[in-house]
Write a protein that holds these residues in place. Structure first.
Motif: not given
Length: 115
Positions: A102-106, A32-34, A1-7, A92-97
């Protein structure tokens, strides 16, 4: 699991600049590709820019020459520098790993460009 925190989101006038940040603490970030995606009201989510684990970048035609994606593997972070912002960049801008398949989203950060 990857936690992504945007700011870094916010409101600004056309022509302005903004830098978005996405941190991924606790992850093996370098593998990860980001990417950054965005979703405007009533529209589908779209890819804005991506950067591979090896540093290759890709941009949507609509942001080429205005946006720059970068990553700092030591800080486990990816950035999106946005210049010459336009009202149509509002979304709304989303960060993705991504580590296939598997994809992870902020959680997303709002960017509003308006006079």
């Amino acid at each position: 699991q990857v936690q992504l925190v945007e700011s870094g989101g916010g409101w600004l006038q056309p022509g302005g600049s903004l830098r978005l940040s996405c941190a991924a603490p606790g992850s093996i970030f370098r593998i990860y590709d980001m990417a950054w995606h965005r979703q405007a009201p009533g529209k589908q989510r779209e890819l804005v820019a991506s950067i591979t684990s090896g540093g290759w970048t890709n941009y949507a035609d609509s942001v080429k020459g205005r946006f720059t994606i970068s990553r700092d593997d030591a800080k486990k972070a990816v950035y999106l520098q946005m210049n010459s912002l336009k009202p149509e960049d509002t979304a709304v801008y989303y960060c993705n790993a991504r580590l296939k398949p598997i994809d992870y989203w902020g959680q997303g950060t709002q960017v509003t460009v308006s006079s």
